[in-house]
Design a protein around this motif. Structure first.
Motif, PDB file in Angstrom:
ATOM      1  N   THR A   1       6.174  -9.360  -0.925  1.00  0.00           N
ATOM      2  CA  THR A   1       4.542  -8.515  -0.057  1.00  0.00           C
ATOM      3  C   THR A   1       3.120  -9.211   0.140  1.00  0.00           C
ATOM      4  OG1 THR A   1       4.411  -7.494  -2.073  1.00  0.00           O
ATOM      5  CG2 THR A   1       5.970  -6.275  -0.655  1.00  0.00           C
TER       6      THR A   1
ATOM      7  N   TYR B   1       3.022  -3.378   2.763  1.00  0.00           N
ATOM      8  CA  TYR B   1       2.924  -3.067   1.607  1.00  0.00           C
ATOM      9  C   TYR B   1       1.204  -2.523   1.714  1.00  0.00           C
ATOM     10  CZ  TYR B   1       1.362  -3.742  -3.180  1.00  0.00           C
ATOM     11  OH  TYR B   1       0.820  -3.360  -4.496  1.00  0.00           O
TER      12      TYR B   1
ATOM     13  N   TYR C   1       0.881   0.942   3.033  1.00  0.00           N
ATOM     14  CA  TYR C   1       1.684   1.974   2.471  1.00  0.00           C
ATOM     15  C   TYR C   1       2.194   1.780   1.610  1.00  0.00           C
ATOM     16  CZ  TYR C   1       3.221   2.811   7.321  1.00  0.00           C
ATOM     17  OH  TYR C   1       2.880   2.945   8.951  1.00  0.00           O
ATOM     18  N   ALA C   2       1.577   1.234   0.257  1.00  0.00           N
ATOM     19  CA  ALA C   2       1.602   0.824  -0.348  1.00  0.00           C
ATOM     20  C   ALA C   2       0.503   2.307  -2.152  1.00  0.00           C
ATOM     21  CB  ALA C   2       0.992  -0.587  -1.366  1.00  0.00           C
TER      22      ALA C   2
ATOM     23  N   HIS D   1      -1.885   2.414  -4.308  1.00  0.00           N
ATOM     24  CA  HIS D   1      -3.543   1.728  -4.518  1.00  0.00           C
ATOM     25  C   HIS D   1      -4.297   1.871  -2.915  1.00  0.00           C
ATOM     26  CE1 HIS D   1      -1.286  -2.116  -2.526  1.00  0.00           C
ATOM     27  NE2 HIS D   1      -3.158  -2.460  -2.597  1.00  0.00           N
TER      28      HIS D   1
END
Length: 486
Positions: free
Chosen positions: A247, A262, A265-266, A268
Motif C-alpha cells: 500500500t 488504503y 479506507y484505512a 487512521h
C-alpha cells in the motif's frame, strides 16, 4: 531532508550544493544533472546495503550498472583514488529499527561524512571493491541551525524540525596502532564505543545502527533510506493490484490502486472520508485534464483485483490502461502529495515528459505543493518532504522561482597535469543561494537565453545553417505571436 551535499571524486562531480524544500536543476546533456542524483542514491544505498552492492546499483552513462572503478572521477586514463561525500540533513525525531524497536533522536540536525577509496583486486580470483577511509556522523547545534538553513523559512518551522542537543560525535574515525578504526559511539549510559577495523568493513557503520546502541544514528540511516529516485514506468502505472499488494507507491509508480484504496479506507484516515480523498485527487487531476469528474478504485472480489478508474463528465469509466503516460505520471505524483506517510527526499528526472506545454505550470504547482512548506510547522498536513527535479525544458525553467533554480555546467579543471571537465551547479544572483557562496560567480545570463528565449536562439542557429526549407518558427504568419525579450 537533505539541506547540503558536498561531493568530490565521484564521477564528474566536485560540488558543494545547498538545497531548499524544492529545487530545479537545469542543464544540457552530460553536464552532471543525473550524476548528482546518482550521488544521492549511492549514499541512500550505502545506508542499507554493502559497499559492493551499493556501488553496483549506480547507473553508468548507458543506463547499465557500472564498474566500480568508473564511479571515480576520471582524468585522461587515470582515475581518482578517493571519493568523498558530506551531507547535512534533518532527520526524523522518532522511528523504529529493523526489529521494530522504538528510537528517539537526541538531536535532529546532523552532518554525515564518508570517504571511500578504490581497492584493487589482488588476484584474478578476487574482485574489486571499496574501502572506507573515514566515516563520521556529528551534530549541528540548534544555535547554529539558522546559519546552515539558508533558504527562507520561519522560526516556527525551524523549531519544529531542529530539536535536541548533543556534545560528542555519533560516529568517528581515528588511527590506533597504525590501524584505522571507525567508532560507533553509544548513546546514554550504554557503554564504550564499538570499534571496527575500517579495512575489513563490508558496509558503513551507519548501515548497522540499531535503536538500542545509537538511536540517533539509526534515524540518520532511516532518513538516508528515504531518499528516492522516482522512475515512473507506464507499464507499472497502468497495472492493477492484487488485494494483498503493498500500500505504498513504488519507485516505478506501481501500486497506485492499492495505495489509494488504503488512504481512502484505512482506519487512521477516519477523520477524512474516502470520498474526500478521491475528490482531492480528482480535483488535482482536473488541473491537467479538464474533463475529469471523479476517481475511484474498483474492487473485484472474484478476481481479487483493485483497478484504478477515472470517470469523465460524460460518465465514461476510463481504466488506468486507457490513460496517457503524462496523465498517469501526474496522478502518481498527486497521490504521493496526498500520502502523509511519504516523507524524505524525492528526486525526479524530467517531470515534464508526457505533459502538454500548457499544463506544465500545473505540474510544477503539484511538485512544489508536494514539498514541505517552510513557513509553517511540520505536521500531518505539512510533512517533511523535499523535491529535487532536473530538466531540459525552457517552460520549466521560466516557471520556477529564481531561488529554486540551479544551472548545471561543465568547467575545465587541472588534475595531476591533465585537464578534465567537472560539473558545477550555479545559481542566479540576488537569491539566498548566492549568499551561501558569495565569492562564487553566479550563472552567466547568456546561459539562460536558451531557456528563456529558445525561439531567438533557434533562429540564430538556423541563420548559420541556411537551408531551402522553412522551419515553423520562421513562418511570417506566426512572427507577430512569437515571444520577444528586451
Amino acid at each position: 531532508m537533505l539541506t547540503r551535499l558536498k561531493v568530490s571524486g565521484f564521477k564528474n562531480l566536485d560540488v558543494d550544493v545547498s538545497f531548499g524544500p524544492f529545487t530545479c536543476i537545469a542543464g544540457a546533456n552530460g553536464t552532471g544533472k543525473s550524476n548528482l542524483f546518482d550521488a544521492i542514491q549511492f549514499l541512500s544505498k550505502l545506508s542499507d546495503h554493502t559497499l559492493l552492492d551499493a556501488a553496483m546499483s549506480v547507473r553508468s552513462e548507458g543506463g547499465r550498472f557500472t564498474e566500480i572503478r568508473h564511479l571515480f572521477h576520471r582524468a585522461g586514463n587515470r582515475f581518482a583514488e578517493q571519493m568523498s561525500f558530506e551531507a547535512e540533513m534533518i532527520v526524523p525525531p522518532e522511528g523504529t529499527d529493523d526489529l521494530g524497536q522504538p528510537a528517539k533522536a537526541s538531536i535532529t540536525f546532523l552532518r554525515y561524512r564518508l570517504v571511500l577509496s578504490y581497492r584493487r583486486s589482488e588476484s584474478r580470483a578476487s574482485t574489486e571493491g571499496l574501502e572506507i577511509l573515514a566515516e563520521e556522523l556529528t551534530h549541528i547545534n540548534i544555535g547554529d541551525a539558522a546559519k546552515h538553513l539558508r533558504f527562507p523559512h520561519s522560526p516556527a518551522w525551524r523549531r519544529s524540525v531542529v530539536k535536541g542537543r548533543r556534545t560528542g560525535p555519533l560516529i568517528s574515525t581515528q588511527e590506533k596502532d597504525g590501524k584505522r578504526l571507525i567508532k560507533l559511539h553509544q548513546e546514554g549510559a550504554a557503554g564504550r564505543p564499538r570499534e571496527y577495523l575500517a579495512e575489513t568493513l563490508p558496509r558503513t557503520v551507519l548501515s548497522s545502527a540499531n535503536a538500542m546502541e545509537s538511536p540517533t544514528t539509526l534515524l540518520a540511516r532511516r532518513e538516508m533510506q528515504s531518499w528516492r529516485l522516482l522512475q515512473l514506468e507506464p507499464s507499472a502505472l497502468r497495472r492493477p493490484d492484487e488485494l494483498t499488494a503493498p500500500t505504498r507507491l513504488s519507485m516505478n509508480g506501481a501500486h497506485i490502486p492499492a495505495t489509494l484504496n488504503y488512504l481512502a479506507y484505512a482506519p487512521h484516515q477516519s477523520d477524512i472520508s474516502g470520498e474526500a480523498i478521491f475528490d482531492k485527487l480528482a480535483n488535482r487531476l482536473s488541473e491537467l485534464i479538464e474533463h475529469v469528474r471523479s476517481i475511484r478504485v474498483d474492487r473485484d472480489e472474484q478476481r481479487q483485483l483493485l483497478t484504478l478508474e477515472v470517470i469523465d463528465h460524460s460518465g465514461t469509466n476510463l481504466p488506468a490502461r486507457a490513460l496517457s503516460d503524462g496523465t498517469l505520471r501526474f496522478l502518481a505524483l498527486a497521490l504521493l502529495a496526498l500520502d502523509p506517510r511519504e516523507t524524505g527526499l524525492i528526486c525526479l528526472e524530467e517531470p515534464e515528459n508526457g505533459i502538454h506545454p500548457e499544463r506544465i505550470p500545473a505540474m510544477l504547482r503539484l511538485l512544489r505543493d508536494m514539498a514541505v512548506d517552510p513557513d509553517y510547522e511540520v505536521g500531518v498536513d505539512n510533512p517533511l518532504r523535499q523535491v529535487i527535479i532536473n530538466t531540459h525544458s525552457p517552460i520549466v525553467v521560466s516557471e520556477v522561482y529564481d531561488d529554486e533554480l540551479l544551472v548545471a555546467e561543465l568547467y575545465n579543471k587541472w588534475h595531476d597535469g591533465i585537464m578534465t571537465r567537472s560539473a558545477k551547479f550555479n545559481w542566479l544572483p540576488n537569491t539566498w543561494r548566492s549568499e551561501v557562496n558569495p565569492t562564487t560567480p553566479p550563472v552567466a545570463r547568456g546561459k539562460l537565453l536558451a531557456y528563456l528565449n529558445p525561439i531567438s536562439v533557434a533562429l540564430t542557429n538556423n541563420a548559420r545553417n541556411r537551408t531551402t526549407r522553412r522551419r515553423v518558427v520562421e513562418r511570417p504568419d506566426l512572427q507577430p505571436y512569437l515571444p520577444t525579450f528586451e
